[in-house]
Write a protein that holds these residues in place. Structure first.
Motif, mmCIF file in Angstrom:
data_model
loop_
_atom_site.group_PDB
_atom_site.id
_atom_site.type_symbol
_atom_site.label_atom_id
_atom_site.label_comp_id
_atom_site.label_asym_id
_atom_site.label_seq_id
_atom_site.Cartn_x
_atom_site.Cartn_y
_atom_site.Cartn_z
ATOM 1 N N THR A 188 0.824 -1.204 0.000
ATOM 2 C CA THR A 188 0.000 0.000 0.000
ATOM 3 C C THR A 188 0.856 1.250 0.000
ATOM 4 N N GLY A 189 0.606 2.145 -0.950
ATOM 5 C CA GLY A 189 1.324 3.401 -1.024
ATOM 6 C C GLY A 189 2.763 3.283 -1.456
ATOM 7 N N GLN A 190 3.153 2.120 -1.978
ATOM 8 C CA GLN A 190 4.531 1.882 -2.385
ATOM 9 C C GLN A 190 4.608 1.745 -3.904
ATOM 10 N N SER A 191 5.794 2.007 -4.465
ATOM 11 C CA SER A 191 5.969 1.800 -5.894
ATOM 12 C C SER A 191 6.061 0.318 -6.228
ATOM 13 N N GLN A 192 6.459 -0.499 -5.240
ATOM 14 C CA GLN A 192 6.523 -1.945 -5.401
ATOM 15 C C GLN A 192 6.535 -2.569 -4.017
ATOM 16 N N ALA A 193 6.391 -3.900 -3.948
ATOM 17 C CA ALA A 193 6.405 -4.575 -2.658
ATOM 18 C C ALA A 193 7.682 -4.227 -1.895
ATOM 19 N N THR A 194 7.520 -3.810 -0.617
ATOM 20 C CA THR A 194 8.634 -3.275 0.161
ATOM 21 C C THR A 194 8.529 -3.727 1.601
ATOM 22 N N GLU A 195 9.657 -4.024 2.212
ATOM 23 C CA GLU A 195 9.667 -4.277 3.649
ATOM 24 C C GLU A 195 9.357 -2.981 4.390
ATOM 25 N N ILE A 196 8.584 -3.081 5.471
ATOM 26 C CA ILE A 196 8.238 -1.896 6.245
ATOM 27 C C ILE A 196 9.480 -1.166 6.729
ATOM 28 N N LYS A 197 10.487 -1.912 7.140
ATOM 29 C CA LYS A 197 11.679 -1.264 7.695
ATOM 30 C C LYS A 197 12.478 -0.512 6.629
ATOM 31 N N ARG A 198 12.176 -0.743 5.365
ATOM 32 C CA ARG A 198 12.867 -0.044 4.283
ATOM 33 C C ARG A 198 12.003 1.046 3.652
ATOM 34 N N SER A 199 10.824 1.280 4.210
ATOM 35 C CA SER A 199 9.933 2.316 3.693
ATOM 36 C C SER A 199 9.909 3.502 4.650
ATOM 37 N N PRO A 200 10.135 4.731 4.154
ATOM 38 C CA PRO A 200 10.075 5.901 5.032
ATOM 39 C C PRO A 200 8.655 6.298 5.408
ATOM 40 N N VAL A 201 7.684 5.794 4.676
ATOM 41 C CA VAL A 201 6.287 6.117 4.960
ATOM 42 C C VAL A 201 5.843 5.370 6.220
ATOM 43 N N PRO A 202 5.209 6.066 7.179
ATOM 44 C CA PRO A 202 4.727 5.365 8.385
ATOM 45 C C PRO A 202 3.587 4.417 8.034
ATOM 46 N N ILE A 203 3.828 3.137 8.198
ATOM 47 C CA ILE A 203 2.855 2.129 7.789
ATOM 48 C C ILE A 203 2.920 0.945 8.743
ATOM 49 N N VAL A 204 1.783 0.295 8.946
ATOM 50 C CA VAL A 204 1.724 -0.876 9.813
ATOM 51 C C VAL A 204 0.935 -1.962 9.100
ATOM 52 N N SER A 205 1.319 -3.210 9.328
ATOM 53 C CA SER A 205 0.651 -4.354 8.709
ATOM 54 C C SER A 205 0.021 -5.222 9.789
ATOM 55 N N ILE A 206 -1.244 -5.575 9.609
ATOM 56 C CA ILE A 206 -1.981 -6.419 10.561
ATOM 57 C C ILE A 206 -2.274 -7.742 9.858
#
Length: 837
Positions: A129-147
């Motif tokens: 979500t909100g990424q240009s491609q599948a990304t690990e959360i720890k490598r994304s600067p956007v604040p995001i959480v996965s449930i």
């Protein structure tokens, strides 16, 4: 623009995607496309345990960007056939082991083995979500959480938005147990965009008591962006995104399914769902049916709360095809909900609930105990029907990818408010939405990933079939081109982008007169408009704005990373904020809009850090959000300070616009002192200031923004266990404290809201899976309880808190209280078979 061309265009698009790519028996179109599609390859290897070297059968190997998965065989071997060449992020999962996430270059016959280690802490989840491609959360600067699905399954909730309301920084605005709207860091309504499988959910989000029309049993995981996501999704994502991701297709060569049953004691809610799906030779299908219904919920102050029952049915089916050119998915779903909405009327002496039985409404009898316990939906209720058909397509072109996602939704909302004419709807809204999303992923070069695209929607909303008109009919067209860029330099990940949005909006004039037969108002036109009321005039406007984002993440080590992000969001005013002028059934309010409103813009700064080890995960995030042209609702009073009453029995509200500042943060500490034992703690806080008031007029009554959640903390002690010799797996037992501080930082002007006392709830749960002699799970059993000490409380974001007809009460309690003790019993029977060759 009429609806017919939109339907025709949509039908054409679906025929193109479906007939050419999925259902066609011919090969001409595929052969023609292969000329510009990528060279294909294969991916195979073995998944083993690192310490002992043994094979791990039934491990899952998944490629998110291709939506492809396989399961390892008895020897730990896996194999993907005919993959497009390129660089793809690959996830490898096995229960009890640390997930491996790795970028793999696929070029020809590629072999990649994976070694998994036993580990108490999971790897950083992969998000889309909100990424240009599948990304690990720890490598994304956007604040995001996965449930994940385990969290959803092992926490008691009454609807899918309620399921995430304990996540730090996330809350829910509620109107009873089955109507919830997501709030992220103090903001909600049309500032939060809800997606289903990446498709924006459209269903009259402007309404206070309008929930999310999605089957909660069909959601496998949820991704929440906590901050502006206008860059990717345009207007309505100014404050964040909630992406509800459905059950994914079966791995290649597998048939999967589940049968679920659930009962909740507080309101007698019983629900069930059945799903079956399979994938073979790249062809996949899945179907699900669900149902849930409940009587009125209860608490120890109000007893059973009249008119909070519901009866909901859902269904969905999907088809998909994976080939060397990419994939194409086609999905259809329907949602049908009979939903009661209370008005809070009571007998002043006994505090027992009363009901409206006539249009004149001169006498209201007390509701009987039999009615309070009944599952039968009352005359005054909502009937919400939502239909969705959409297609997700991903075409490999050379070394790049083209995503083409199209969707059509129809939302029909009828609010029955005439007790003596039960078949005539007061509010009758028919919303048709066509959405489009086209993105091209350029081939990666020198660590740069670039994505360019355009997305938006066309909407047509018709209100003319009802007898009450709070908004006019309207149509609007959104278009938003954008570009995203990401660069990885060793341990540093940089990403950002820019977008321009344009919304062409027009609402129609409306004339109404009493119907000579029923006496209710009806829409009239032509010569009949002479002497008619005219609550709405023609209005058209174009809203536009630029949004963007820039951020970076630096991973000092595998265990420690920091991130920062700066984003600008944009939101066009919604139909109610611009044009509302009437009584909204189910809200007890007369709503007034303002056609002079400007779009909202915000600037949000985020910083965060994460530390992850075998014994603990610690995450920390701070944000500062400044919003210009902030729109909020304020009660209207007379010169004497009394409530302004345009229509008897209602309160009058008018939207205002100003400047706002919100700031706060979240911290989570998850400690694992020994294997299986988890002590999870989180705390989140939002402060919200009204900056639109001149300094000389500022006071304690107007210095804060209305309806901001209080400081909120969760502490949970959980023990996970397996007893495979006794055929028990994935067992857990947990206790949880949910703490909500008092909210005294409220917008008191004109009695818009009131302070809310703090409270603490005690929750608990236990569950496990039972296996057969071959180790396959037969059934998962869950017993969970919320508010076990039956605390009487009112959530600050509960609308029912303000459903009160009197200024005082014999028992000292005003408004309606939230749900009391609730215990749930849930059984889930998973299915997993090999598809015969």
């Amino acid at each position: 623009m009429k609806l017919f061309p939109i339907k025709a265009l949509l039908l054409f698009a679906f025929c193109l995607a479906g007939n050419q790519l999925i259902f066609s028996q011919g090969t001409y179109s595929v052969k023609a496309m292969k000329k510009w599609f990528a060279v294909t390859g294969t991916l195979s290897g073995k998944v083993t345990e690192k310490d002992k070297g043994g094979a791990l059968p039934s491990a899952t190997v998944y490629i998110p960007d291709l939506k492809l998965g396989v399961v390892t065989d008895v020897n730990g071997q896996y194999h993907f056939n005919s993959l497009p060449s390129g660089i793809y992020l690959v996830e490898v999962h096995y229960v009890g082991y640390k997930t491996i996430i790795k970028d793999v270059v696929i070029n020809g016959s590629t072999v990649q083995d994976f070694e998994l280690t036993l580990f108490a802490i999971e790897e950083s989840p992969v998000v889309v979500t909100g990424q240009s491609q599948a990304t690990e959360i720890k490598r994304s600067p956007v604040p995001i959480v996965s449930i994940n699905h385990d969290y959803i399954a092992t926490n008691l909730s009454t609807n899918i938005i309620d399921a995430i309301a304990k996540v730090p920084g996330v809350n829910a605005l509620t109107t009873g147990p089955n109507v919830s709207k997501p709030f992220i860091r103090g903001l909600g309504y049309n500032r939060i965009l809800t997606l289903f499988d990446g498709l924006r959910q459209e269903g009259q989000q402007w309404g206070d008591e309008h929930g999310i029309e999605i089957d909660q049993y069909g959601v496998e995981r949820i991704e929440v962006v906590k901050g502006p996501a206008s860059l990717t999704y345009g207007s309505d994502a100014l404050a964040g995104v909630v992406n509800l991701i459905p059950t994914q297709p079966a791995p290649e060569g597998k048939m999967i399914g589940d049968i679920l049953g659930e009962y909740q004691t507080n309101n007698g809610m019983f629900g069930g769902s059945a799903m079956l799906g399979a994938t073979k030779n790249g062809v996949e299908w899945m179907a699900r049916v669900s149902h849930k219904q409940a009587t009125n919920y209860q608490n120890k102050i109000d007893g059973r709360v009249y008119n909070t029952a519901f009866n909901e049915s859902d269904a969905g089916v999907s088809l998909g095809l994976h080939r060397t050119w990419g994939y194409s998915h086609l999905s259809f779903s329907l949602f049908d909900d009979l939903q009661e909405i209370p008005d809070g009327s009571r007998d002043s002496a006994t505090r027992k609930f009363t009901k409206q039985i006539t249009e004149a409404d001169t006498v209201r009898p007390i509701v009987s105990e039999e009615e309070l316990k009944s599952y039968q939906i009352t005359v005054l209720h909502q009937h919400i029907q939502h239909y969705r058909i959409y297609t997700n397509n991903n075409f490999i072109i050379g070394n790049g990818r083209l995503a083409v996602n199209l969707g059509y939704q129809r939302s029909v909302r009828r609010e029955f408010s005439h007790p003596q004419a039960p078949t005539i709807a007061g509010l009758f809204l028919q919303l048709n939405t066509f959405s489009y999303d086209l993105k091209y992923y350029f081939p990666e070069f020198s660590g740069w990933n670039i994505t360019a695209g355009v997305n938006g929607m066309y909407q047509d909303n018709n209100v003319t079939k009802g007898t009450e008109f709070v908004i006019p009919s309207y149509h609007q067209l959104d278009i938003g081109p954008f570009a995203l860029i990401k660069k990885t330099i060793d341990k540093l990940d940089i990403s950002g982008g820019i977008r321009f949005d344009n919304r062409s909006f027009k609402n129609n004039e409306l004339y109404s007169k009493p119907n000579p037969v029923t006496g209710f108002d009806m829409v009239v036109s032509g010569d009949d408009t002479v002497g008619a009321d005219k609550p709405f005039s023609n209005f058209s406007h174009t809203f536009s704005g630029i949004s963007g984002s820039i951020g970076a993440t630096y991973n000092f080590t595998e265990k420690f990373s920091v991130k920062a992000n700066l984003a600008r969001g944009y939101r066009a005013p919604n139909i109610a904020e611009i044009s509302a002028n009437g009584v909204h059934p189910g809200t007890n309010s007369y709503q007034i809009g303002n056609a002079n409103f400007k779009p909202e813009f915000n600037i949000q700064e985020d910083i965060g850090a994460q530390y992850s080890s075998k014994y603990a995960i610690i995450t920390f995030a701070l944000f500062n959000n400044t919003i210009s042209n902030y729109i909020f609702n304020q009660k209207v009073v007379t010169n004497t300070g009394a409530d302004s009453v345009i229509v008897p029995g209602t309160q009058t509200f008018k939207f205002q616009q100003g400047k706002a500042k919100l700031y706060g943060g979240e911290i989570s500490i998850d400690v694992h002192p020994v294997n299986g034992l988890h002590f999870e703690n989180s705390l989140s806080v939002v402060y919200a200031l009204n900056k639109g008031v001149a300094q000389k007029l500022k006071s304690d009554s107007n210095k804060y923004l209305p309806f901001i959640p209080p400081l909120h903390g969760i502490s949970e002690l959980r023990y996970d266990f397996d007893a495979k010799s006794s055929h028990i797996i994935n067992g857990f037992v947990k206790v949880q404290l949910a703490y909500y501080a008092a909210q005294n930082r409220v917008y008191l002007t004109d009695n818009t809201e009131t302070p809310t006392p703090g409270y603490t709830l005690f929750n608990a749960g236990v569950g496990a899976g039972l296996t057969n002699s071959k180790g396959k799970t037969i059934v998962n059993i869950y017993i969970m309880g919320n508010n076990l000490f039956d605390v009487a409380y009112q959530d600050h974001l509960s609308r029912l808190k303000y459903f009160e007809f009197y200024s005082s009460s014999p028992n000292g309690h005003l408004g309606i209280y939230n749900m009391g003790r609730n215990i749930a019993f849930k059984l889930e029977f998973p299915l997993d078979f090999d598809v015969k060759k």
